[in-house]
Design a protein around this motif. Sequence first.
Motif, PDB file in Angstrom:
ATOM      1  N   VAL A   1      12.511  10.371   1.118  1.00 44.97           N
ATOM      2  CA  VAL A   1      11.609  10.107   0.004  1.00 44.97           C
ATOM      3  C   VAL A   1      11.475  11.371  -0.838  1.00 44.97           C
ATOM      4  CG1 VAL A   1       9.533  10.719   1.330  1.00 44.97           C
ATOM      5  CG2 VAL A   1       9.324   9.182  -0.642  1.00 44.97           C
ATOM      6  N   GLY A   2      11.367  11.207  -2.147  1.00 42.47           N
ATOM      7  CA  GLY A   2      11.154  12.338  -3.034  1.00 42.47           C
ATOM      8  C   GLY A   2       9.708  12.811  -2.981  1.00 42.47           C
ATOM      9  N   GLU A   3       9.523  14.113  -3.078  1.00 47.84           N
ATOM     10  CA  GLU A   3       8.172  14.671  -3.048  1.00 47.84           C
ATOM     11  C   GLU A   3       7.303  14.087  -4.157  1.00 47.84           C
ATOM     12  OE1 GLU A   3       6.067  19.122  -3.046  1.00 47.84           O
ATOM     13  OE2 GLU A   3       8.103  18.854  -3.849  1.00 47.84           O
ATOM     14  N   LYS A   4       7.907  13.762  -5.315  1.00 54.32           N
ATOM     15  CA  LYS A   4       7.173  13.225  -6.463  1.00 54.32           C
ATOM     16  C   LYS A   4       7.475  11.749  -6.705  1.00 54.32           C
ATOM     17  CE  LYS A   4       7.003  17.741  -8.749  1.00 54.32           C
ATOM     18  NZ  LYS A   4       7.314  18.504  -9.987  1.00 54.32           N
ATOM     19  N   ASP A   5       7.930  11.081  -5.675  1.00 53.88           N
ATOM     20  CA  ASP A   5       8.278   9.658  -5.753  1.00 53.88           C
ATOM     21  C   ASP A   5       7.034   8.808  -5.990  1.00 53.88           C
ATOM     22  OD1 ASP A   5       9.489   7.103  -5.304  1.00 53.88           O
ATOM     23  OD2 ASP A   5      10.858   7.991  -3.844  1.00 53.88           O
ATOM     24  N   TRP A   6       7.214   7.601  -6.591  1.00 51.20           N
ATOM     25  CA  TRP A   6       6.093   6.655  -6.644  1.00 51.20           C
ATOM     26  C   TRP A   6       5.900   5.948  -5.299  1.00 51.20           C
ATOM     27  CZ3 TRP A   6       8.293   2.049  -5.592  1.00 51.20           C
ATOM     28  CH2 TRP A   6       9.534   1.725  -6.138  1.00 51.20           C
ATOM     29  N   VAL A   7       6.873   6.065  -4.400  1.00 49.91           N
ATOM     30  CA  VAL A   7       6.655   5.673  -3.014  1.00 49.91           C
ATOM     31  C   VAL A   7       5.901   6.822  -2.340  1.00 49.91           C
ATOM     32  CG1 VAL A   7       7.747   5.113  -0.808  1.00 49.91           C
ATOM     33  CG2 VAL A   7       8.752   4.271  -2.951  1.00 49.91           C
ATOM     34  N   LYS A   8       4.811   6.507  -1.656  1.00 53.99           N
ATOM     35  CA  LYS A   8       3.979   7.553  -1.066  1.00 53.99           C
ATOM     36  C   LYS A   8       4.670   8.213   0.122  1.00 53.99           C
ATOM     37  CE  LYS A   8      -0.300   5.086  -2.279  1.00 53.99           C
ATOM     38  NZ  LYS A   8      -1.495   4.405  -1.722  1.00 53.99           N
ATOM     39  N   VAL A   9       4.671   9.554   0.124  1.00 53.29           N
ATOM     40  CA  VAL A   9       5.298  10.298   1.212  1.00 53.29           C
ATOM     41  C   VAL A   9       4.644   9.952   2.547  1.00 53.29           C
ATOM     42  CG1 VAL A   9       5.683  12.610   2.171  1.00 53.29           C
ATOM     43  CG2 VAL A   9       6.059  12.196  -0.275  1.00 53.29           C
ATOM     44  N   GLU A  10       3.318   9.843   2.558  1.00 55.26           N
ATOM     45  CA  GLU A  10       2.627   9.554   3.818  1.00 55.26           C
ATOM     46  C   GLU A  10       2.970   8.158   4.347  1.00 55.26           C
ATOM     47  OE1 GLU A  10      -0.587   9.097   0.491  1.00 55.26           O
ATOM     48  OE2 GLU A  10       1.195  10.341   0.905  1.00 55.26           O
ATOM     49  N   HIS A  11       3.315   7.253   3.442  1.00 55.61           N
ATOM     50  CA  HIS A  11       3.733   5.912   3.846  1.00 55.61           C
ATOM     51  C   HIS A  11       5.080   5.962   4.560  1.00 55.61           C
ATOM     52  CE1 HIS A  11       4.433   1.592   3.634  1.00 55.61           C
ATOM     53  NE2 HIS A  11       5.577   1.812   3.018  1.00 55.61           N
ATOM     54  N   VAL A  12       6.012   6.715   4.011  1.00 57.27           N
ATOM     55  CA  VAL A  12       7.334   6.836   4.641  1.00 57.27           C
ATOM     56  C   VAL A  12       7.210   7.563   5.979  1.00 57.27           C
ATOM     57  CG1 VAL A  12       9.716   7.638   4.363  1.00 57.27           C
ATOM     58  CG2 VAL A  12       8.422   6.830   2.365  1.00 57.27           C
ATOM     59  N   ARG A  13       6.326   8.560   6.034  1.00 53.91           N
ATOM     60  CA  ARG A  13       6.079   9.248   7.309  1.00 53.91           C
ATOM     61  C   ARG A  13       5.552   8.254   8.353  1.00 53.91           C
ATOM     62  NH1 ARG A  13       3.221  13.056   5.526  1.00 53.91           N
ATOM     63  NH2 ARG A  13       4.770  14.740   5.649  1.00 53.91           N
ATOM     64  N   TRP A  14       4.659   7.380   7.932  1.00 52.50           N
ATOM     65  CA  TRP A  14       4.065   6.394   8.854  1.00 52.50           C
ATOM     66  C   TRP A  14       5.123   5.467   9.436  1.00 52.50           C
ATOM     67  CZ3 TRP A  14       3.919   1.033   7.700  1.00 52.50           C
ATOM     68  CH2 TRP A  14       3.258   0.265   8.675  1.00 52.50           C
ATOM     69  N   TYR A  15       5.939   4.846   8.575  1.00 46.79           N
ATOM     70  CA  TYR A  15       6.877   3.879   9.147  1.00 46.79           C
ATOM     71  C   TYR A  15       8.044   4.548   9.862  1.00 46.79           C
ATOM     72  CZ  TYR A  15      10.021   3.877   4.934  1.00 46.79           C
ATOM     73  OH  TYR A  15      10.882   4.199   3.910  1.00 46.79           O
ATOM     74  N   SER A  16       8.375   5.786   9.481  1.00 42.68           N
ATOM     75  CA  SER A  16       9.434   6.483  10.223  1.00 42.68           C
ATOM     76  C   SER A  16       8.982   6.816  11.644  1.00 42.68           C
ATOM     77  CB  SER A  16       9.860   7.757   9.490  1.00 42.68           C
ATOM     78  OG  SER A  16       8.835   8.736   9.492  1.00 42.68           O
ATOM     79  N   GLN A  17       7.670   6.972  11.831  1.00 43.49           N
ATOM     80  CA  GLN A  17       7.136   7.241  13.172  1.00 43.49           C
ATOM     81  C   GLN A  17       7.042   5.973  14.013  1.00 43.49           C
ATOM     82  OE1 GLN A  17       3.454   9.191  12.124  1.00 43.49           O
ATOM     83  NE2 GLN A  17       4.395  11.221  12.011  1.00 43.49           N
ATOM     84  N   ILE A  18       6.908   4.823  13.360  1.00 42.43           N
ATOM     85  CA  ILE A  18       6.871   3.544  14.085  1.00 42.43           C
ATOM     86  C   ILE A  18       8.248   3.205  14.652  1.00 42.43           C
ATOM     87  CG2 ILE A  18       6.716   1.036  13.729  1.00 42.43           C
ATOM     88  CD1 ILE A  18       4.349   1.476  11.978  1.00 42.43           C
TER      89      ILE A  18
ATOM     90  N   ALA B   1       0.815  -1.218   0.000  1.00 43.64           N
ATOM     91  CA  ALA B   1       0.000   0.000   0.000  1.00 43.64           C
ATOM     92  C   ALA B   1       0.847   1.265   0.000  1.00 43.64           C
ATOM     93  CB  ALA B   1      -0.929   0.002   1.221  1.00 43.64           C
ATOM     94  N   GLY B   2       2.157   1.101   0.109  1.00 43.70           N
ATOM     95  CA  GLY B   2       3.040   2.267   0.171  1.00 43.70           C
ATOM     96  C   GLY B   2       3.473   2.811  -1.171  1.00 43.70           C
ATOM     97  N   ILE B   3       2.985   2.214  -2.269  1.00 41.87           N
ATOM     98  CA  ILE B   3       3.381   2.704  -3.588  1.00 41.87           C
ATOM     99  C   ILE B   3       2.155   3.108  -4.403  1.00 41.87           C
ATOM    100  CG2 ILE B   3       5.496   1.354  -3.611  1.00 41.87           C
ATOM    101  CD1 ILE B   3       4.206  -0.629  -5.441  1.00 41.87           C
ATOM    102  N   LYS B   4       2.367   3.997  -5.352  1.00 39.02           N
ATOM    103  CA  LYS B   4       1.284   4.490  -6.189  1.00 39.02           C
ATOM    104  C   LYS B   4       0.890   3.436  -7.224  1.00 39.02           C
ATOM    105  CE  LYS B   4       2.751   9.234  -5.344  1.00 39.02           C
ATOM    106  NZ  LYS B   4       3.344  10.476  -5.874  1.00 39.02           N
TER     107      LYS B   4
ATOM    108  N   VAL C   1      12.811  12.695   5.952  1.00 41.01           N
ATOM    109  CA  VAL C   1      13.298  13.794   5.121  1.00 41.01           C
ATOM    110  C   VAL C   1      12.616  13.706   3.766  1.00 41.01           C
ATOM    111  CG1 VAL C   1      15.280  14.827   3.945  1.00 41.01           C
ATOM    112  CG2 VAL C   1      15.554  13.929   6.257  1.00 41.01           C
ATOM    113  N   ILE C   2      11.948  14.774   3.355  1.00 40.67           N
ATOM    114  CA  ILE C   2      11.294  14.833   2.049  1.00 40.67           C
ATOM    115  C   ILE C   2      12.143  15.694   1.124  1.00 40.67           C
ATOM    116  CG2 ILE C   2       9.222  15.503   0.785  1.00 40.67           C
ATOM    117  CD1 ILE C   2       7.677  15.219   3.450  1.00 40.67           C
TER     118      ILE C   2
END
Length: 218
Positions: free
Chosen positions: A168-185, A121-124, A192-193
Amino acid sequence: MKVTVNNVELYYQKLGKGEPLILLHGHHLDGGMFDKILAPLSLYYTVYVLDMRGHGLSEGDAAEHYQEEVSDLAAFIRKLDLKQPYIYGYDAGGVVTLMLASQYPNMLKKAIVAGVFVHGAGIKPYHYAVEGVKRFIKRDPDSQVELTETLIEPEKLRKIITPTLCVVGEKDWVKVEHVRWYSQIMKNARLVIMPRQTHDSYTVHSFRMLDLIKDFCR
């Protein structure tokens, strides 16, 4: 240079003096992706650029499972007697880095992972289509591993105590909100965006990660 681990001869470059820093490429690539930052980083670290099995100048077939690459990386660190190296892993190299940090909590000093997702679910959606073509039509092993094995459960992420920078890149196919989620876990991680950057624009044949690595790995 070459070293044999787990019955496979792996190729790596070594350059510089200082604390050890490993650069680990993504799938469909090899250590050549770090060509822009290798020499500058060697002024501050002993840099090791490793080609994973079946990539670049390393022997063997591409791994069918991420765990093979984790085992190779752990064996590489032990074989070269690297004491708590820093590591920067991109894409699949970042997945391998997180898995290593979860399984061997005291092996790394610090880690940087860029362009990494830890479940589907972390990718577009469009990226699924691209990798799906490679998997089913071209039978590409890297795409097969990416689509079927990229899963690091929250409980495993919580085991990571290594200070980690999740990029993660702002325009990455990896979702920014996904990286934010696991970095908080993770217990000791931060996000870093990279503004206006895609999945590979700031990582592959690019200088853009240089200052981030130097600032974090000290």
